[in-house]
Design a protein around this motif. Structure first.
Motif, PDB file in Angstrom:
ATOM      1  N   ASN A 276       0.849  -1.192   0.000  1.00  0.00           N
ATOM      2  CA  ASN A 276       0.000   0.000   0.000  1.00  0.00           C
ATOM      3  C   ASN A 276       0.879   1.235   0.000  1.00  0.00           C
ATOM      4  OD1 ASN A 276      -2.107   1.819   0.186  1.00  0.00           O
ATOM      5  ND2 ASN A 276      -2.513   1.440   2.357  1.00  0.00           N
ATOM      6  N   ALA A 277       1.268   1.663  -1.201  1.00  0.00           N
ATOM      7  CA  ALA A 277       2.098   2.872  -1.335  1.00  0.00           C
ATOM      8  C   ALA A 277       1.170   4.080  -1.335  1.00  0.00           C
ATOM      9  CB  ALA A 277       2.910   2.820  -2.626  1.00  0.00           C
ATOM     10  N   ALA A 278       1.208   4.826  -0.263  1.00  0.00           N
ATOM     11  CA  ALA A 278       0.261   5.933  -0.094  1.00  0.00           C
ATOM     12  C   ALA A 278       0.873   6.974   0.822  1.00  0.00           C
ATOM     13  CB  ALA A 278      -1.054   5.410   0.487  1.00  0.00           C
ATOM     14  N   TYR A 279       0.106   8.029   1.084  1.00  0.00           N
ATOM     15  CA  TYR A 279       0.519   9.081   2.004  1.00  0.00           C
ATOM     16  C   TYR A 279      -0.075   8.806   3.384  1.00  0.00           C
ATOM     17  CZ  TYR A 279       2.167  11.837  -1.983  1.00  0.00           C
ATOM     18  OH  TYR A 279       2.850  12.281  -3.092  1.00  0.00           O
ATOM     19  N   VAL A 280       0.614   9.279   4.401  1.00  0.00           N
ATOM     20  CA  VAL A 280       0.131   9.117   5.763  1.00  0.00           C
ATOM     21  C   VAL A 280       0.484  10.357   6.563  1.00  0.00           C
ATOM     22  CG1 VAL A 280       2.263   7.938   6.477  1.00  0.00           C
ATOM     23  CG2 VAL A 280       0.181   7.648   7.819  1.00  0.00           C
ATOM     24  N   LYS A 281      -0.425  10.780   7.424  1.00  0.00           N
ATOM     25  CA  LYS A 281      -0.142  11.914   8.301  1.00  0.00           C
ATOM     26  C   LYS A 281       0.475  11.392   9.579  1.00  0.00           C
ATOM     27  CE  LYS A 281      -1.891  16.232  10.170  1.00  0.00           C
ATOM     28  NZ  LYS A 281      -2.999  17.201  10.235  1.00  0.00           N
ATOM     29  N   THR A 282       1.647  11.889   9.903  1.00  0.00           N
ATOM     30  CA  THR A 282       2.357  11.437  11.092  1.00  0.00           C
ATOM     31  C   THR A 282       3.096  12.623  11.707  1.00  0.00           C
ATOM     32  OG1 THR A 282       3.888   9.748  11.940  1.00  0.00           O
ATOM     33  CG2 THR A 282       4.408  10.724   9.788  1.00  0.00           C
ATOM     34  N   ILE A 283       4.076  12.325  12.533  1.00  0.00           N
ATOM     35  CA  ILE A 283       4.840  13.357  13.230  1.00  0.00           C
ATOM     36  C   ILE A 283       6.322  13.046  13.079  1.00  0.00           C
ATOM     37  CG2 ILE A 283       5.310  14.432  15.478  1.00  0.00           C
ATOM     38  CD1 ILE A 283       2.427  13.755  16.264  1.00  0.00           C
ATOM     39  N   SER A 284       7.125  14.053  12.970  1.00  0.00           N
ATOM     40  CA  SER A 284       8.566  13.881  12.809  1.00  0.00           C
ATOM     41  C   SER A 284       9.126  12.962  13.895  1.00  0.00           C
ATOM     42  CB  SER A 284       9.257  15.246  12.882  1.00  0.00           C
ATOM     43  OG  SER A 284      10.644  15.120  12.719  1.00  0.00           O
ATOM     44  N   GLY A 285       9.983  12.028  13.487  1.00  0.00           N
ATOM     45  CA  GLY A 285      10.584  11.096  14.442  1.00  0.00           C
ATOM     46  C   GLY A 285       9.764   9.875  14.731  1.00  0.00           C
ATOM     47  N   ALA A 286       8.685   9.632  13.969  1.00  0.00           N
ATOM     48  CA  ALA A 286       7.780   8.517  14.244  1.00  0.00           C
ATOM     49  C   ALA A 286       8.454   7.177  14.018  1.00  0.00           C
ATOM     50  CB  ALA A 286       6.537   8.621  13.369  1.00  0.00           C
ATOM     51  N   ASN A 287       8.067   6.180  14.818  1.00  0.00           N
ATOM     52  CA  ASN A 287       8.475   4.803  14.586  1.00  0.00           C
ATOM     53  C   ASN A 287       7.751   4.312  13.335  1.00  0.00           C
ATOM     54  OD1 ASN A 287       8.227   1.771  14.843  1.00  0.00           O
ATOM     55  ND2 ASN A 287       9.572   2.189  16.575  1.00  0.00           N
ATOM     56  N   VAL A 288       8.498   3.798  12.360  1.00  0.00           N
ATOM     57  CA  VAL A 288       7.913   3.481  11.052  1.00  0.00           C
ATOM     58  C   VAL A 288       7.284   2.096  10.996  1.00  0.00           C
ATOM     59  CG1 VAL A 288       9.618   4.974   9.950  1.00  0.00           C
ATOM     60  CG2 VAL A 288      10.025   2.503  10.046  1.00  0.00           C
ATOM     61  N   SER A 289       7.372   1.324  12.070  1.00  0.00           N
ATOM     62  CA  SER A 289       6.876  -0.052  12.021  1.00  0.00           C
ATOM     63  C   SER A 289       5.401  -0.121  11.668  1.00  0.00           C
ATOM     64  CB  SER A 289       7.135  -0.763  13.348  1.00  0.00           C
ATOM     65  OG  SER A 289       6.467  -0.117  14.409  1.00  0.00           O
ATOM     66  N   THR A 290       4.610   0.840  12.133  1.00  0.00           N
ATOM     67  CA  THR A 290       3.170   0.807  11.850  1.00  0.00           C
ATOM     68  C   THR A 290       2.873   1.046  10.376  1.00  0.00           C
ATOM     69  OG1 THR A 290       2.981   3.151  12.440  1.00  0.00           O
ATOM     70  CG2 THR A 290       2.548   1.558  14.174  1.00  0.00           C
ATOM     71  N   PHE A 291       3.803   1.679   9.653  1.00  0.00           N
ATOM     72  CA  PHE A 291       3.611   1.929   8.226  1.00  0.00           C
ATOM     73  C   PHE A 291       4.210   0.820   7.365  1.00  0.00           C
ATOM     74  CE2 PHE A 291       4.797   6.291  10.008  1.00  0.00           C
ATOM     75  CZ  PHE A 291       3.534   6.488  10.531  1.00  0.00           C
ATOM     76  N   VAL A 292       5.107   0.021   7.949  1.00  0.00           N
ATOM     77  CA  VAL A 292       5.874  -0.952   7.168  1.00  0.00           C
ATOM     78  C   VAL A 292       5.452  -2.393   7.469  1.00  0.00           C
ATOM     79  CG1 VAL A 292       8.181  -1.845   6.702  1.00  0.00           C
ATOM     80  CG2 VAL A 292       7.844   0.612   7.002  1.00  0.00           C
ATOM     81  N   LYS A 293       5.449  -2.781   8.731  1.00  0.00           N
ATOM     82  CA  LYS A 293       5.091  -4.151   9.080  1.00  0.00           C
ATOM     83  C   LYS A 293       3.648  -4.429   8.672  1.00  0.00           C
ATOM     84  CE  LYS A 293       8.364  -4.701  12.908  1.00  0.00           C
ATOM     85  NZ  LYS A 293       8.548  -4.956  14.358  1.00  0.00           N
ATOM     86  N   GLY A 294       3.450  -5.560   8.025  1.00  0.00           N
ATOM     87  CA  GLY A 294       2.128  -5.881   7.514  1.00  0.00           C
ATOM     88  C   GLY A 294       1.800  -5.189   6.212  1.00  0.00           C
ATOM     89  N   ASN A 295       2.774  -4.459   5.666  1.00  0.00           N
ATOM     90  CA  ASN A 295       2.566  -3.722   4.420  1.00  0.00           C
ATOM     91  C   ASN A 295       3.667  -4.050   3.418  1.00  0.00           C
ATOM     92  OD1 ASN A 295       1.423  -1.840   2.639  1.00  0.00           O
ATOM     93  ND2 ASN A 295       2.579  -0.120   3.482  1.00  0.00           N
ATOM     94  N   ASN A 325      10.742  13.181   4.319  1.00  0.00           N
ATOM     95  CA  ASN A 325       9.325  13.279   4.014  1.00  0.00           C
ATOM     96  C   ASN A 325       8.803  12.029   3.309  1.00  0.00           C
ATOM     97  OD1 ASN A 325       9.155  16.051   4.944  1.00  0.00           O
ATOM     98  ND2 ASN A 325      10.314  16.575   3.100  1.00  0.00           N
ATOM     99  N   GLN A 326       9.584  10.963   3.334  1.00  0.00           N
ATOM    100  CA  GLN A 326       9.152   9.709   2.742  1.00  0.00           C
ATOM    101  C   GLN A 326       9.871   8.536   3.392  1.00  0.00           C
ATOM    102  OE1 GLN A 326      11.460  10.631  -1.228  1.00  0.00           O
ATOM    103  NE2 GLN A 326      10.819   8.500  -1.362  1.00  0.00           N
ATOM    104  N   ILE A 327       9.239   7.380   3.273  1.00  0.00           N
ATOM    105  CA  ILE A 327       9.848   6.104   3.634  1.00  0.00           C
ATOM    106  C   ILE A 327       9.897   5.290   2.356  1.00  0.00           C
ATOM    107  CG2 ILE A 327       9.647   3.999   5.005  1.00  0.00           C
ATOM    108  CD1 ILE A 327       7.906   5.679   6.960  1.00  0.00           C
ATOM    109  N   THR A 328      11.039   4.661   2.071  1.00  0.00           N
ATOM    110  CA  THR A 328      11.198   3.860   0.868  1.00  0.00           C
ATOM    111  C   THR A 328      11.597   2.441   1.260  1.00  0.00           C
ATOM    112  OG1 THR A 328      12.025   5.859  -0.243  1.00  0.00           O
ATOM    113  CG2 THR A 328      12.267   3.762  -1.406  1.00  0.00           C
ATOM    114  N   VAL A 329      10.926   1.457   0.663  1.00  0.00           N
ATOM    115  CA  VAL A 329      11.235   0.055   0.942  1.00  0.00           C
ATOM    116  C   VAL A 329      11.565  -0.634  -0.378  1.00  0.00           C
ATOM    117  CG1 VAL A 329      10.492  -2.075   2.040  1.00  0.00           C
ATOM    118  CG2 VAL A 329       9.591   0.111   2.865  1.00  0.00           C
ATOM    119  N   ILE A 330      12.788  -1.146  -0.486  1.00  0.00           N
ATOM    120  CA  ILE A 330      13.250  -1.835  -1.691  1.00  0.00           C
ATOM    121  C   ILE A 330      13.803  -3.198  -1.305  1.00  0.00           C
ATOM    122  CG2 ILE A 330      13.773   0.321  -2.906  1.00  0.00           C
ATOM    123  CD1 ILE A 330      16.728  -0.100  -2.205  1.00  0.00           C
TER     124      ILE A 330
END
Length: 451
Positions: A276-295, A325-330
């Motif tokens: 699910n490559a999309a935009y998400v509203k978060t806060i600087s310094g956020a733990n990225v696991s919620t955006f990556v794990k399971g995705n 301003n982005q997370i990239t997974v390759i």
């Protein structure tokens, strides 16, 4: 007077996994971190909090003893759960377990007409928003006592899979304008707002007042603010300019109008390995696991805070960088491929026609690239490609060799004051000699900065 600049040199890396223009409903992050390593030039960090302390968003948690008027503030309210250190007690992270509802340090709203330039700079420096202001040369957090000759804002990002600021900043128009008004008071020169001349300009930028709007078009690195500075008002020895990202301008504007340090932002979750490559509203310094794990499409991946050229490799449960301003997974590229660099194939993207001939037959194709370098560092091969991807009047190969030789005079003459790592990141991508170009650039900057 506004300028229109069309660049021909450069190279667009067209990767699969661009974020769709929609906000995804990922679970909110619970832990956040301030990483001193995000702030280049931070010399003597001093932690102002202890484990177990409670903070609000905007509470000072870190300063640099060498520039102690600039505060690094908590991005969220909650409890300090860890102060992590590495070898020789190097400060690595300050982690915060966030409250379910963020509370803010309430500071006075700012009347720009009632403050002079120095008073405004001092107030911004103590608020938490100041680290968004970066000094050129050197690419370090700006000194509030300095007055830059101009301030530059790149309103678009040409890096691979970069977010669309027009979408990410929807609804932030009044804060963006307030940030511009504040920045205009900090410089003796102009505030340059540089937009993508090849596309329609979003209203948040086209309607900006009190700035000079310039148009840039061409392949990457057309969106790099360093390239834009070079074509608008180059930096010479002894001169200082400042740069701010669009998100940084919005943060400054929110502090001006609301009296709070609001580190929230919309980021892009990108890459070929996310489902699910999309935009998400978060806060600087956020733990990225919620955006990556399971995705993820697979389990063997590299997670990058930022983009593939200049970003930082992080763990699956790592933290978003302050300036990212982005997370990239390759795909992870930890494998050996016999003669992999020499086999003609349509699956690989290369700037060199001899190695990636088939990629030129379909320039719009999106590629799935991994982190494999396909080779080791070797002697410099003089190919001329560095110059063909650097739209600046500098000679990258000779500059890098001057850095290796620690020849200060040559470095200055060849343009070390005009660049930071991202400006030569494409050189690292196209380099058949596999040199760590960005590391060399930072080495050269530090040699000049501390000499």
């Amino acid at each position: 007077m506004s300028k229109i600049v069309k660049l021909k040199k450069g190279f667009d890396i067209n990767l699969a996994g661009k974020a769709k223009q929609k906000l995804a409903n990922f679970a909110p992050a619970q832990t956040f971190a301030i990483k001193p390593t995000d702030f280049i030039g931070l010399q003597r960090p001093k932690v102002l909090v202890n484990e177990g302390d409670t903070v609000k968003a905007g509470t000072p948690i870190l300063i640099d003893k060498a520039l102690d008027q600039v505060v690094y503030a908590a991005p969220v309210s909650g409890e300090i759960v860890a102060v992590l250190r590495g070898e020789k007690r190097k400060l690595l992270e300050i982690r915060i377990l966030a409250d379910q509802s963020i509370s803010y340090e309430n500071q006075e709203k700012t009347d720009l007409n009632s403050l002079d330039r120095d008073a405004l700079a001092a107030k911004l420096a103590a608020s938490g928003v100041w680290p968004n202001i970066i000094q050129r040369p050197f690419g370090i957090v700006a000194n509030p006592a300095d007055t830059p000759k101009a301030i530059f804002i790149s309103a678009f990002d040409s890096h691979p899979l970069a977010p669309d600021y027009g979408f990410a900043l929807q609804g932030e128009e009044k804060y963006f304008q307030a940030g511009l008004d504040a920045l205009a008071k900090l410089t003796s020169g102009k505030v340059h707002l540089n937009v993508d001349g090849s596309k329609s300009v979003p209203a948040i930028f086209s309607g900006a007042k009190g700035v000079e709007i310039n148009q840039f078009s061409g392949p990457h690195p057309a969106g790099n603010v360093g390239v834009q500075i070079h074509h608008l008002d180059p930096i010479n020895k002894g001169e200082i300019a400042w740069t701010v990202s669009p998100n940084g301008v919005v943060q400054i504007g929110k502090f001006i109008l609301e009296g709070i340090y609001d580190a929230s932002k919309v980021i892009a979750v990108t890459g070929s390995e996310v489902t699910n490559a999309a935009y998400v509203k978060t806060i600087s310094g956020a733990n990225v696991s919620t955006f990556v794990k399971g995705n993820l499409n697979s389990g063997h991946v590299r997670v990058i805070s930022g983009n593939v050229l200049t970003g930082e490799k992080i763990a699956l449960d790592g933290f978003l960088g302050f300036y990212h301003n982005q997370i990239t997974v390759i795909p992870e590229g930890d494998y050996y491929e016999f003669l992999g660099w020499a086999k003609p194939t349509a699956k690989k993207l290369s700037y060199h026609r001899a190695l990636g001939l088939l990629s030129f037959l379909n320039p719009k194709k999106e590629y799935v690239l991994d982190s494999n370098c396909r080779g080791e560092e070797r002697a410099f091969v003089q190919t001329g490609v560095f110059e063909s991807v650097t739209p600046m009047d500098i000679l990258p190969v000779y500059l890098l060799k001057a850095i290796m030789a620690e020849d200060f005079d040559e470095m200055e003459e060849l343009g070390i004051y005009e660049i930071v790592e991202e400006d030569l990141a494409l050189c690292e991508f196209v380099d058949v000699s596999k040199h760590p170009v960005q590391e060399l650039v930072r080495k050269g900057i530090e040699l000049i900065q501390y000499s």
